[in-house]
Design a protein around this motif. Structure first.
Motif, PDB file in Angstrom:
ATOM      1  N   UNK A 538     -69.622  70.859  70.456  1.00 35.82           N
ATOM      2  CA  UNK A 538     -68.507  71.382  69.673  1.00 35.82           C
ATOM      3  C   UNK A 538     -67.229  70.585  69.953  1.00 35.82           C
ATOM      4  N   UNK A 539     -66.931  70.361  71.229  1.00 33.34           N
ATOM      5  CA  UNK A 539     -65.711  69.640  71.580  1.00 33.34           C
ATOM      6  C   UNK A 539     -65.814  68.157  71.253  1.00 33.34           C
ATOM      7  N   UNK A 540     -67.027  67.613  71.260  1.00 30.86           N
ATOM      8  CA  UNK A 540     -67.197  66.219  70.838  1.00 30.86           C
ATOM      9  C   UNK A 540     -66.828  66.039  69.359  1.00 30.86           C
ATOM     10  N   UNK A 541     -66.935  67.103  68.604  1.00 28.10           N
ATOM     11  CA  UNK A 541     -66.553  67.057  67.200  1.00 28.10           C
ATOM     12  C   UNK A 541     -65.061  67.370  67.016  1.00 28.10           C
ATOM     13  N   UNK A 542     -64.533  68.365  67.754  1.00 27.01           N
ATOM     14  CA  UNK A 542     -63.173  68.830  67.507  1.00 27.01           C
ATOM     15  C   UNK A 542     -62.095  67.954  68.152  1.00 27.01           C
ATOM     16  N   UNK A 543     -62.282  67.582  69.413  1.00 25.29           N
ATOM     17  CA  UNK A 543     -61.189  66.939  70.151  1.00 25.29           C
ATOM     18  C   UNK A 543     -60.815  65.569  69.582  1.00 25.29           C
ATOM     19  N   UNK A 544     -61.769  64.676  69.253  1.00 25.74           N
ATOM     20  CA  UNK A 544     -61.348  63.394  68.663  1.00 25.74           C
ATOM     21  C   UNK A 544     -60.537  63.582  67.384  1.00 25.74           C
ATOM     22  N   UNK A 545     -60.965  64.513  66.522  1.00 22.91           N
ATOM     23  CA  UNK A 545     -60.226  64.764  65.282  1.00 22.91           C
ATOM     24  C   UNK A 545     -58.846  65.346  65.601  1.00 22.91           C
ATOM     25  N   UNK A 546     -58.795  66.238  66.586  1.00 24.86           N
ATOM     26  CA  UNK A 546     -57.520  66.838  66.971  1.00 24.86           C
ATOM     27  C   UNK A 546     -56.534  65.770  67.428  1.00 24.86           C
ATOM     28  N   UNK A 547     -56.980  64.835  68.277  1.00 22.40           N
ATOM     29  CA  UNK A 547     -56.097  63.781  68.780  1.00 22.40           C
ATOM     30  C   UNK A 547     -55.697  62.812  67.669  1.00 22.40           C
ATOM     31  N   UNK A 548     -56.661  62.411  66.861  1.00 25.64           N
ATOM     32  CA  UNK A 548     -56.370  61.439  65.804  1.00 25.64           C
ATOM     33  C   UNK A 548     -55.365  62.008  64.801  1.00 25.64           C
ATOM     34  N   UNK A 549     -55.573  63.259  64.386  1.00 27.03           N
ATOM     35  CA  UNK A 549     -54.628  63.878  63.450  1.00 27.03           C
ATOM     36  C   UNK A 549     -53.261  64.082  64.096  1.00 27.03           C
ATOM     37  N   UNK A 550     -53.233  64.345  65.405  1.00 28.92           N
ATOM     38  CA  UNK A 550     -51.951  64.489  66.093  1.00 28.92           C
ATOM     39  C   UNK A 550     -51.193  63.169  66.119  1.00 28.92           C
ATOM     40  N   UNK A 551     -51.898  62.063  66.343  1.00 29.86           N
ATOM     41  CA  UNK A 551     -51.241  60.754  66.364  1.00 29.86           C
ATOM     42  C   UNK A 551     -50.747  60.353  64.974  1.00 29.86           C
ATOM     43  N   UNK A 552     -51.422  60.823  63.944  1.00 31.74           N
ATOM     44  CA  UNK A 552     -50.949  60.537  62.587  1.00 31.74           C
ATOM     45  C   UNK A 552     -49.598  61.194  62.319  1.00 31.74           C
ATOM     46  N   UNK A 553     -49.346  62.314  62.987  1.00 28.91           N
ATOM     47  CA  UNK A 553     -48.082  63.034  62.798  1.00 28.91           C
ATOM     48  C   UNK A 553     -46.995  62.591  63.769  1.00 28.91           C
ATOM     49  N   UNK A 554     -47.352  61.739  64.744  1.00 28.53           N
ATOM     50  CA  UNK A 554     -46.383  61.376  65.785  1.00 28.53           C
ATOM     51  C   UNK A 554     -46.239  59.861  65.892  1.00 28.53           C
ATOM     52  N   UNK A 555     -47.092  59.205  66.652  1.00 31.99           N
ATOM     53  CA  UNK A 555     -46.885  57.773  66.910  1.00 31.99           C
ATOM     54  C   UNK A 555     -47.004  56.939  65.641  1.00 31.99           C
ATOM     55  N   UNK A 556     -47.861  57.353  64.704  1.00 28.26           N
ATOM     56  CA  UNK A 556     -47.976  56.592  63.455  1.00 28.26           C
ATOM     57  C   UNK A 556     -46.667  56.657  62.664  1.00 28.26           C
ATOM     58  N   UNK A 557     -46.022  57.813  62.669  1.00 28.34           N
ATOM     59  CA  UNK A 557     -44.759  57.947  61.932  1.00 28.34           C
ATOM     60  C   UNK A 557     -43.602  57.255  62.648  1.00 28.34           C
ATOM     61  N   UNK A 558     -43.669  57.186  63.971  1.00 32.09           N
ATOM     62  CA  UNK A 558     -42.577  56.586  64.732  1.00 32.09           C
ATOM     63  C   UNK A 558     -42.663  55.059  64.730  1.00 32.09           C
ATOM     64  N   UNK A 559     -43.891  54.509  64.837  1.00 30.19           N
ATOM     65  CA  UNK A 559     -44.037  53.063  65.020  1.00 30.19           C
ATOM     66  C   UNK A 559     -44.580  52.342  63.783  1.00 30.19           C
ATOM     67  N   UNK A 560     -45.451  52.962  63.040  1.00 39.35           N
ATOM     68  CA  UNK A 560     -46.039  52.293  61.864  1.00 39.35           C
ATOM     69  C   UNK A 560     -45.917  53.209  60.652  1.00 39.35           C
ATOM     70  N   UNK A 561     -44.703  53.529  60.227  1.00 42.06           N
ATOM     71  CA  UNK A 561     -44.532  54.509  59.145  1.00 42.06           C
ATOM     72  C   UNK A 561     -45.044  54.025  57.795  1.00 42.06           C
ATOM     73  N   UNK A 562     -45.164  52.726  57.595  1.00 43.23           N
ATOM     74  CA  UNK A 562     -45.581  52.197  56.296  1.00 43.23           C
ATOM     75  C   UNK A 562     -47.081  51.937  56.209  1.00 43.23           C
ATOM     76  N   UNK A 563     -47.819  52.292  57.254  1.00 38.91           N
ATOM     77  CA  UNK A 563     -49.253  52.003  57.294  1.00 38.91           C
ATOM     78  C   UNK A 563     -50.029  53.281  57.038  1.00 38.91           C
ATOM     79  N   UNK A 564     -51.004  53.191  56.145  1.00 39.21           N
ATOM     80  CA  UNK A 564     -51.891  54.318  55.864  1.00 39.21           C
ATOM     81  C   UNK A 564     -53.218  54.052  56.558  1.00 39.21           C
TER      82      UNK A 564
END
Length: 591
Positions: A538-564
């Motif tokens: 269960x956690x092998x499925x949830x935690x990677x998605x949780x971290x990746x989606x969190x980085x999309x809302x944080x470091x991606x917006x701060x450092x690479x805002x123009x990258x999808x």
């Protein structure tokens, strides 16, 4: 006596002369370095007499000069052996286009194994011919003409249409708590991010298991992406993530005993670093004795400590009204009287004990105060145990939820949580920690770990199926989930985690909840660094998605805002959710 001194003086003089003559004799490069300049020779000879050891260093230097001269002579011979002077070129050769300019690093790489490459020789011969033709008035750019490059190597191919490699941001991931998973998630952004060691000076993003060593003064707003620094902690997160900080924040926010302890079970804080710790001890012992439903014939009715009385100011916590406070009925069952002792700043179940007598808690506090094993603690939380919890198949459980606080102080709730179960049948008669503590750090050491569920964990979907089979019906998504949102908003509004308005912080928090027999939801604690170990499928499925989606809302917006990144990365699938959906639900803004 005088003759003996004279003999010694003569021997010393002879020895010095031998050293000087030996040094001059060993310096065989005098003519090479000084050539025909007699004055230089005399000066150098005088220096060597004064410092004989200098001859060895000068010999090494002179050997290098001799080697350089020999290489130049060899090069001149090669140039002299060319059959066709470079100046004699045909019209067809003149029409050959000149190669585009390349960097010094590319030149070194191309000619590393061929120091006398024809291209080098051609350029040198071209300059020599220009000097001969324009001996009186020569400038480097006079009579410049295109020349053929006689080379056996294939021409250097440069694709000017190809984009140059982009500059990368640096990240450091500290050890522990499955930091390798965080690295794997960031490697999905390897086109823009690269890992660096802790000693590396320029780090844009730091993810650690503790905020110790983080210089929050570096978190400043910057227009340049490459001067921004981001941490995975907020400076004042302990206002809610420490066991004492959470209760103090709620008490100060509400200034009301009943409302505070309707969110969390009743708490007493014993901080032996403060000057009023004796008052705190007295408040707890009085409440404990006045509300004890069991006979008190042979029980201790006070706590005796001979600890140092500090001069540090007392906590600003208002416990007015604690004497008249009535505990919720699910906190006692009139058959037992259980409490929990918790070290204030520890996690993963370390130091947590179940007790029901003052003798027990007094002994535990003394042992930890004086350093039990490798631990020492001066601040404790005593919390009332929920003696009538809702059970799953006769076993205790709690609910772990993830909360994200972004760099712009927005907070989110992850749309999926998981249930942590005990592997042992619940009993108030047995104080075994594997019965009462459900976090994975404790349960994974139990003998029956994983006997009922993979990793003693359940998804919310399976959790609801088991609830539907029980006598007391409870729709968690409709009744419990909205209550979780309310409590999260309350706790994050009860204090300021970013009092100094730092830029750019982010943090993932772990909220632990319990449900009692009357289906009331209780907040147990908030974790600053929740466990991200993939201890079940269960956690092998949830935690990677949780971290990746969190980085999309944080470091991606701060450092690479123009990258999808959505279209570039492999999908992290979670059952019942779309691959392109961000699973963090926005709840509001922090104070």
């Amino acid at each position: 006596m005088a003759s003996a001194t004279k003999v010694k003086r003569n021997k010393r003089k002879e020895k010095e002369e031998q050293i000087q003559s030996k040094s001059q004799g060993s310096f065989h490069n005098l003519e090479l370095l000084c050539k025909t300049d007699d004055r230089q020779k005399k000066t150098l000879q005088k220096i060597i007499k004064q410092k004989p050891d200098l001859a060895k260093s000068l010999n090494i230097y002179a050997d290098g000069v001799r080697y350089y001269i020999a290489r130049q002579q060899q090069r001149d011979k090669l140039l002299a052996g060319k059959e066709t002077p470079l100046a004699d070129v045909t019209e067809e050769q003149v029409q050959i286009p000149v190669l585009p300019s390349i960097t010094n690093r590319q030149i070194v790489r191309q000619f590393k194994q061929d120091p006398f490459n024809p291209r080098k020789l051609s350029e040198s011969l071209e300059k020599a011919n220009r000097r001969q033709n324009n001996s009186n008035n020569y400038t480097p750019f006079a009579n410049r003409q295109k020349v053929a490059i006689l080379s056996q190597n294939p021409p250097l191919k440069i694709n000017r249409e190809k984009e140059l490699p982009k500059l990368k941001f640096n990240y450091y991931i500290g050890p522990g708590n499955n930091g390798e998973l965080v690295k794997r998630i960031l490697q999905r952004r390897e086109q823009y991010w690269s890992a660096v060691p802790q000693q590396f000076q320029y780090k844009h993003f730091i993810w650690q298991q503790s905020y110790f060593g983080m210089d929050f003064n570096k978190l400043q707003a910057s227009d340049s992406l490459f001067t921004r620094v981001m941490y995975n902690f907020f400076e004042f997160h302990k206002n809610i993530t420490s066991k004492s900080g959470l209760s103090m924040s709620l008490l100060q926010y509400y200034n009301n005993i009943e409302r505070t302890f309707d969110v969390i079970p009743l708490v007493f804080i014993l901080n032996f670093k403060n000057s009023d710790w004796m008052k705190d001890v007295q408040q707890f012992t009085e409440f404990y004795c006045n509300n004890n439903p069991l006979p008190q014939t042979s029980m201790k009715n006070s706590l005796d400590f001979d600890f140092y009385v500090s001069n540090i100011a007392p906590n600003k916590v208002n416990y007015n009204g604690i004497k008249t406070y009535k505990m919720a009925e699910t906190l006692t069952n009139k058959m037992q009287y259980l409490w929990l002792l918790k070290p204030a700043d520890w996690n993963r179940g370390e130091g947590v004990h179940v007790f029901n007598t003052l003798e027990e808690v007094e002994g535990l506090i003394k042992s930890y105060y004086n350093g039990k094993g490798n631990y020492e603690c001066k601040e404790f939380v005593i919390q009332k145990y929920i003696e009538r919890p809702l059970l799953l198949g006769g076993r205790k459980f709690d609910i772990r939820c993830w909360i994200l606080i972004s760099h712009d102080m927005q907070f989110y709730l992850f749309k999926e949580a998981y249930i942590r179960t005990s592997g042992a049948i619940f009993s108030l008669e047995n104080k075994d920690r594997y019965i009462h503590l459900t976090n994975n750090a404790v349960q994974k050491n139990a003998q029956n770990y994983g006997q009922f569920e993979d990793g003693n964990q359940l998804s919310l979907k399976r959790f609801q199926k088991q609830l539907d089979l029980q006598e007391k019906q409870y729709d968690f998504r409709k009744e419990g989930w909205p209550k979780i949102k309310e409590i999260v908003k309350l706790t994050l509004n009860s204090t300021r985690l970013n009092k100094r308005n730092r830029k750019y912080g982010m943090q993932i928090l772990g909220y632990d909840f319990m449900v009692d027999e009357n289906l009331k939801l209780w907040l147990i604690e908030v974790n600053a660094n929740p466990c991200i170990e993939e201890s079940s499928n269960l956690l092998k499925m949830l935690i990677p998605r949780m971290l990746d989606d969190a980085f999309k809302l944080t470091i991606d917006k701060v450092f690479t805002p123009d990258v999808d990144f959505g279209s570039q990365q492999q999908k992290l699938k979670v059952d019942d959710y779309d691959d392109s959906e961000n699973m963090w639900e926005l709840l509001g803004m922090c104070g």
